[in-house]
Design a protein around this motif. Structure first.
Motif, PDB file in Angstrom:
ATOM      1  N   ASP A 199      79.525  96.096 -61.206  1.00 39.67           N
ATOM      2  CA  ASP A 199      81.125  97.122 -61.532  1.00 39.67           C
ATOM      3  C   ASP A 199      79.954  98.338 -62.106  1.00 39.67           C
ATOM      4  OD1 ASP A 199      83.203  95.531 -61.238  1.00 39.67           O
ATOM      5  OD2 ASP A 199      83.101  94.076 -63.077  1.00 39.67           O
ATOM      6  N   ASP A 200      78.936  97.848 -63.212  1.00 37.46           N
ATOM      7  CA  ASP A 200      77.795  98.592 -63.359  1.00 37.46           C
ATOM      8  C   ASP A 200      77.291 100.265 -62.239  1.00 37.46           C
ATOM      9  OD1 ASP A 200      78.486  98.099 -65.904  1.00 37.46           O
ATOM     10  OD2 ASP A 200      76.921  97.438 -66.654  1.00 37.46           O
ATOM     11  N   ILE A 201      77.291  99.151 -61.219  1.00 40.09           N
ATOM     12  CA  ILE A 201      76.564 100.099 -60.029  1.00 40.09           C
ATOM     13  C   ILE A 201      77.395 100.878 -60.089  1.00 40.09           C
ATOM     14  CG2 ILE A 201      76.324  99.918 -57.978  1.00 40.09           C
ATOM     15  CD1 ILE A 201      74.972  96.857 -58.084  1.00 40.09           C
ATOM     16  N   LYS A 202      79.019 100.436 -59.039  1.00 41.68           N
ATOM     17  CA  LYS A 202      80.151 101.302 -59.217  1.00 41.68           C
ATOM     18  C   LYS A 202      80.075 102.527 -60.258  1.00 41.68           C
ATOM     19  CE  LYS A 202      83.217  98.059 -58.499  1.00 41.68           C
ATOM     20  NZ  LYS A 202      84.669  97.599 -57.891  1.00 41.68           N
ATOM     21  N   ALA A 203      80.186 102.321 -61.394  1.00 39.38           N
ATOM     22  CA  ALA A 203      80.109 103.240 -62.100  1.00 39.38           C
ATOM     23  C   ALA A 203      79.018 103.998 -62.593  1.00 39.38           C
ATOM     24  CB  ALA A 203      80.158 102.557 -63.866  1.00 39.38           C
ATOM     25  N   ARG A 204      77.969 104.111 -61.493  1.00 36.26           N
ATOM     26  CA  ARG A 204      76.411 104.966 -61.281  1.00 36.26           C
ATOM     27  C   ARG A 204      75.629 104.934 -62.650  1.00 36.26           C
ATOM     28  NH1 ARG A 204      76.002 107.898 -57.456  1.00 36.26           N
ATOM     29  NH2 ARG A 204      78.266 108.024 -55.918  1.00 36.26           N
ATOM     30  N   LYS A 205      75.596 102.989 -63.837  1.00 32.98           N
ATOM     31  CA  LYS A 205      74.835 103.484 -65.163  1.00 32.98           C
ATOM     32  C   LYS A 205      73.703 103.032 -64.435  1.00 32.98           C
ATOM     33  CE  LYS A 205      78.744 102.157 -67.411  1.00 32.98           C
ATOM     34  NZ  LYS A 205      79.717 101.232 -68.125  1.00 32.98           N
ATOM     35  N   HIS A 250      93.286 107.240 -60.252  1.00 31.06           N
ATOM     36  CA  HIS A 250      93.923 107.507 -61.185  1.00 31.06           C
ATOM     37  C   HIS A 250      94.802 106.068 -61.281  1.00 31.06           C
ATOM     38  CE1 HIS A 250      95.056 111.218 -61.263  1.00 31.06           C
ATOM     39  NE2 HIS A 250      94.938 111.551 -60.293  1.00 31.06           N
ATOM     40  N   LYS A 251      95.395 105.246 -60.631  1.00 35.65           N
ATOM     41  CA  LYS A 251      95.895 103.940 -61.619  1.00 35.65           C
ATOM     42  C   LYS A 251      94.806 103.342 -62.261  1.00 35.65           C
ATOM     43  CE  LYS A 251      98.770 103.034 -57.832  1.00 35.65           C
ATOM     44  NZ  LYS A 251      99.112 101.532 -57.042  1.00 35.65           N
ATOM     45  N   ASN A 252      93.243 103.243 -62.250  1.00 36.65           N
ATOM     46  CA  ASN A 252      92.133 102.503 -62.613  1.00 36.65           C
ATOM     47  C   ASN A 252      91.793 103.268 -64.081  1.00 36.65           C
ATOM     48  OD1 ASN A 252      92.447 100.296 -61.178  1.00 36.65           O
ATOM     49  ND2 ASN A 252      91.111 101.228 -59.552  1.00 36.65           N
ATOM     50  N   ILE A 253      91.984 104.536 -64.348  1.00 37.84           N
ATOM     51  CA  ILE A 253      92.263 105.563 -64.815  1.00 37.84           C
ATOM     52  C   ILE A 253      89.766 105.652 -64.775  1.00 37.84           C
ATOM     53  CG2 ILE A 253      92.163 106.664 -67.522  1.00 37.84           C
ATOM     54  CD1 ILE A 253      93.667 103.779 -67.903  1.00 37.84           C
ATOM     55  N   GLN A 254      89.824 106.037 -63.950  1.00 36.13           N
ATOM     56  CA  GLN A 254      88.249 106.543 -63.531  1.00 36.13           C
ATOM     57  C   GLN A 254      88.356 108.181 -63.161  1.00 36.13           C
ATOM     58  OE1 GLN A 254      88.472 102.804 -60.024  1.00 36.13           O
ATOM     59  NE2 GLN A 254      86.601 103.412 -61.251  1.00 36.13           N
ATOM     60  N   PHE A 255      88.615 109.345 -63.884  1.00 42.07           N
ATOM     61  CA  PHE A 255      88.998 110.251 -63.887  1.00 42.07           C
ATOM     62  C   PHE A 255      87.680 111.047 -63.109  1.00 42.07           C
ATOM     63  CE2 PHE A 255      91.370 109.240 -67.496  1.00 42.07           C
ATOM     64  CZ  PHE A 255      92.592 109.404 -66.947  1.00 42.07           C
ATOM     65  N   LYS A 256      86.525 110.429 -63.890  1.00 47.40           N
ATOM     66  CA  LYS A 256      85.033 110.827 -62.756  1.00 47.40           C
ATOM     67  C   LYS A 256      85.574 110.916 -60.719  1.00 47.40           C
ATOM     68  CE  LYS A 256      80.837 112.322 -61.699  1.00 47.40           C
ATOM     69  NZ  LYS A 256      81.121 111.909 -60.160  1.00 47.40           N
ATOM     70  N   LYS A 257      85.843 109.878 -60.337  1.00 48.32           N
ATOM     71  CA  LYS A 257      86.118 109.405 -59.216  1.00 48.32           C
ATOM     72  C   LYS A 257      87.181 110.300 -58.252  1.00 48.32           C
ATOM     73  CE  LYS A 257      83.443 105.915 -59.114  1.00 48.32           C
ATOM     74  NZ  LYS A 257      81.997 106.540 -57.478  1.00 48.32           N
ATOM     75  N   GLU A 304      86.234 102.829 -53.557  1.00 49.83           N
ATOM     76  CA  GLU A 304      85.072 103.698 -53.920  1.00 49.83           C
ATOM     77  C   GLU A 304      85.198 103.511 -51.716  1.00 49.83           C
ATOM     78  OE1 GLU A 304      81.682 105.214 -54.698  1.00 49.83           O
ATOM     79  OE2 GLU A 304      83.176 104.606 -55.935  1.00 49.83           O
ATOM     80  N   TYR A 305      85.198 102.133 -51.289  1.00 53.22           N
ATOM     81  CA  TYR A 305      85.400 101.880 -50.085  1.00 53.22           C
ATOM     82  C   TYR A 305      85.871 103.184 -49.032  1.00 53.22           C
ATOM     83  CZ  TYR A 305      86.231 100.273 -45.151  1.00 53.22           C
ATOM     84  OH  TYR A 305      86.124 100.037 -43.936  1.00 53.22           O
ATOM     85  N   HIS A 306      87.093 103.739 -49.757  1.00 50.83           N
ATOM     86  CA  HIS A 306      87.765 104.411 -49.112  1.00 50.83           C
ATOM     87  C   HIS A 306      87.529 105.802 -49.188  1.00 50.83           C
ATOM     88  CE1 HIS A 306      91.250 101.896 -47.485  1.00 50.83           C
ATOM     89  NE2 HIS A 306      91.142 101.679 -48.177  1.00 50.83           N
ATOM     90  N   TYR A 307      86.306 106.402 -50.649  1.00 48.02           N
ATOM     91  CA  TYR A 307      86.410 106.744 -50.948  1.00 48.02           C
ATOM     92  C   TYR A 307      84.831 107.542 -49.881  1.00 48.02           C
ATOM     93  CZ  TYR A 307      83.525 111.130 -53.169  1.00 48.02           C
ATOM     94  OH  TYR A 307      82.975 112.038 -53.053  1.00 48.02           O
ATOM     95  N   GLN A 308      84.157 107.004 -49.882  1.00 51.16           N
ATOM     96  CA  GLN A 308      82.980 106.549 -48.939  1.00 51.16           C
ATOM     97  C   GLN A 308      83.505 106.765 -47.300  1.00 51.16           C
ATOM     98  OE1 GLN A 308      80.487 103.645 -50.054  1.00 51.16           O
ATOM     99  NE2 GLN A 308      79.917 103.692 -51.924  1.00 51.16           N
ATOM    100  N   LEU A 309      84.420 106.101 -46.783  1.00 52.84           N
ATOM    101  CA  LEU A 309      85.017 106.458 -45.395  1.00 52.84           C
ATOM    102  C   LEU A 309      85.432 108.061 -45.256  1.00 52.84           C
ATOM    103  CD1 LEU A 309      85.092 105.088 -42.981  1.00 52.84           C
ATOM    104  CD2 LEU A 309      87.791 104.086 -44.046  1.00 52.84           C
ATOM    105  N   ALA A 310      86.451 108.267 -46.294  1.00 49.64           N
ATOM    106  CA  ALA A 310      86.265 109.733 -46.430  1.00 49.64           C
ATOM    107  C   ALA A 310      85.119 110.730 -46.168  1.00 49.64           C
ATOM    108  CB  ALA A 310      87.259 110.271 -47.926  1.00 49.64           C
TER     109      ALA A 310
END
Length: 412
Positions: A78-84, A212-219, A182-188
Motif C-alpha cells: 500500500d505504501d509502495i503504491k502511494a509512493r511513500k 475517484h472512488k478511492n479518493i486518490q486525487f493525485k492519481k 494502478e494496473y490499468h493506469y500503467q497499461l494505459a
C-alpha cells in the motif's frame, strides 16, 4: 487451507516423480488432483507425503507468524503504491529480517515480488531484477493470483527500461487476476507509448473512475495528464487542453506538486506546437523550464522550445537553446540527443549534407526503433524521404514515405 502447489514444489525440489511420491500412499491421479487443488487430502495422507518429502507437516500450514508477515507485506505494498519512499524502505528492512528462516513458498514469492516493486519505485533496477529472479523460482508453485503479479511487475520493469512491446505482453498475462486501478493506469501508459491511443484512453478512464472512488486525487490528476496527452496525439486539441486545465486546477490543492506543474506546462506546450501556434507553445515551454530548480532533466522541453523558435525564424535563439540542451546531456546518446542533433542540422541548413542522412539512418533511427518511439521513427522516415527526394532518388524517397505512412496507421 493447504495449497497443493506446495506439495508439487517440494516434490520437484526432491526430484521425485508423482509415481515415486505416491508409491504405497495413494494413486497418481489422486496426487495430481491434490497438486491442482481439485481435492483436499486427508491429514493422514498429507503426513505420509510429508514424510517422503522430508518436511514437517506444519510446513504446509499457515502459521500465525506467516499471517502476520502477510499483513505487513500488504501494508508495505500500500505504501509502495502511494509512493511513500521512506516508509517503503523501513518496511523492507523490517520484513527482510522477519523472513529469515521462512520456507513457505507463497510467502517467499510475495516478499520477493513486493521487494521487486519496492526497488522499481526507487529506480534500483539491478536489485529489482535480482528480486524478480528469486520470485520466478516459486511462481509455478503459487496461486495464479500471486503469479499474475510476477508478470505485472516484470512488465513494469520492462516499461521502465523502455521496452514497451515486451512490457505489454507481460501486462496482458496478468489481466485476468490483477484489477487494481494502478494496473490499468500503467497499461494505459504502455498503450500510449505504443501509439494505441484508443486503448490508452479506455484504460485511463477506467483507472480514473476507480481512483475517484478511492479518493486518490493525485492519481486522478495523473489520469487527466495522460488523457490530455492521448487526445492531443489524435488531434483532439480542445479536449486535451480541457484535461490539462483540470490537472492544473487539481494540483492547487495538493502539496509538493512542482514536478506535476512542470509536466503539465510541457504538455500544454506540445498541444500548441501541434496546433502550429508557436508563440503559445514557446510560452508554455518557458513556463515549464522556469518551474524547474535547474534545467537538468528539461532537455526534451528545450528541444521543443528550440523547434518552435526555429519555426519563427529565430535561428539565433534556437541555436543557443540547442547548444544548451546538448551541453546538459553531456554526450549521452539517447532519443533527446538525436532530436536536438536533427534540429541542429535543420537550423544550420545542412539537410542536404550526407552527414545528415547518415545520422538519421545509422544513429537516430536505430535508437528510436529500439525504444519503440513511433512518432520519432515516422519523423526520421519523413526526413529521409525528403532528403532522397531532394537528391532526385525518387524510388528511395518513395520507400521512406511509405514507411512513414505505415507508422502513421499504427496510431488508432
Amino acid at each position: 487451507m493447504i495449497r497443493g502447489e506446495k506439495i508439487k514444489y517440494f516434490r520437484e525440489k526432491n526430484k521425485l516423480t508423482q509415481k515415486q511420491l505416491t508409491s504405497g500412499i495413494c494413486s497418481v491421479p489422486y496426487l495430481s488432483k491434490v497438486e491442482n487443488n481439485s481435492i483436499v487430502p486427508s491429514k493422514e495422507i498429507l503426513e505420509l507425503l510429508c514424510k517422503k518429502l522430508n518436511i514437517e507437516y506444519d510446513e504446509l500450514l499457515q502459521s500465525s507468524s506467516t499471517n502476520e508477515i502477510k499483513k505487513l507485506i500488504y501494508c508495505w505494498y500500500d505504501d509502495i503504491k502511494a509512493r511513500k519512499r521512506s516508509a517503503t524502505k523501513d518496511h523492507y528492512i523490517n520484513i527482510e529480517k522477519k523472513m529469515k528462516g521462512i520456507k513457505d513458498i507463497e510467502l517467499l514469492s510475495m516478499f520477493h515480488l513486493c521487494a521487486t516493486r519496492h526497488f522499481l519505485l526507487l529506480r534500483e533496477f539491478d536489485s529489482a531484477e535480482e528480486q524478480l529472479a528469486h520470485a520466478e523460482k516459486y511462481i509455478e508453485y503459487t496461486p495464479k493470483e500471486t503469479a499474475a503479479y510476477y508478470y505485472y511487475f516484470s512488465g513494469l520493469y520492462e516499461y521502465l527500461k523502455g521496452h514497451f512491446q515486451k512490457a505489454l505482453e507481460l501486462y496482458l498475462k496478468a489481466k485476468d487476476y490483477v484489477s487494481e486501478p494502478e494496473y490499468h493506469y500503467q497499461l494505459a501508459l504502455i498503450y500510449s507509448r505504443l501509439g494505441k491511443i484508443t486503448l490508452s484512453i479506455f484504460h485511463s478512464e477506467r483507472a480514473m473512475e476507480e481512483f475517484h472512488k478511492n479518493i486518490q486525487f493525485k492519481k486522478v490528476i495523473d489520469c487527466y495528464i495522460l488523457l490530455g496527452i492521448d487526445y492531443n496525439r489524435i488531434n483532439e486539441h480542445s479536449t486535451a487542453i480541457t484535461y490539462f486545465e483540470k490537472a492544473l486546477k487539481g494540483i492547487e490543492s495538493l502539496p509538493d506538486i512542482g514536478h506535476l506543474r512542470i509536466h503539465i506546462y510541457h504538455n500544454m506546450g506540445i498541444v500548441y506546437h501541434k496546433m502550429k501556434k508557436p508563440w503559445e507553445a514557446i510560452e508554455y515551454f518557458l513556463k515549464s523550464l522556469n518551474a524547474r530548480n535547474d534545467l537538468q532533466g528539461g532537455e526534451l522541453t528545450i528541444y521543443l522550445l528550440a523547434n518552435n523558435l526555429f519555426q519563427l525564424n529565430e535561428t539565433e535563439d534556437a541555436t543557443r537553446w540547442i547548444t544548451k540542451g546538448l551541453e546538459l546531456l553531456k554526450g549521452e546518446l539517447n532519443e533527446t540527443y538525436c532530436l536536438l542533433k536533427i534540429l541542429q542540422f535543420q537550423v544550420s541548413k545542412r539537410r542536404n549534407d550526407e552527414d545528415y542522412k547518415i545520422f538519421l539512418e545509422e544513429i537516430a533511427l536505430p535508437i528510436f526503433q529500439k525504444k519503440d518511439e513511433f512518432m520519432y521513427i515516422r519523423m526520421c522516415y519523413e526526413q529521409l524521404g525528403d532528403y532522397y527526394y531532394r537528391k532526385k532518388q525518387y524510388k528511395r524517397s518513395s520507400e521512406y514515405y511509405c514507411s512513414a505512412n505505415q507508422v502513421e496507421s499504427s496510431f488508432i
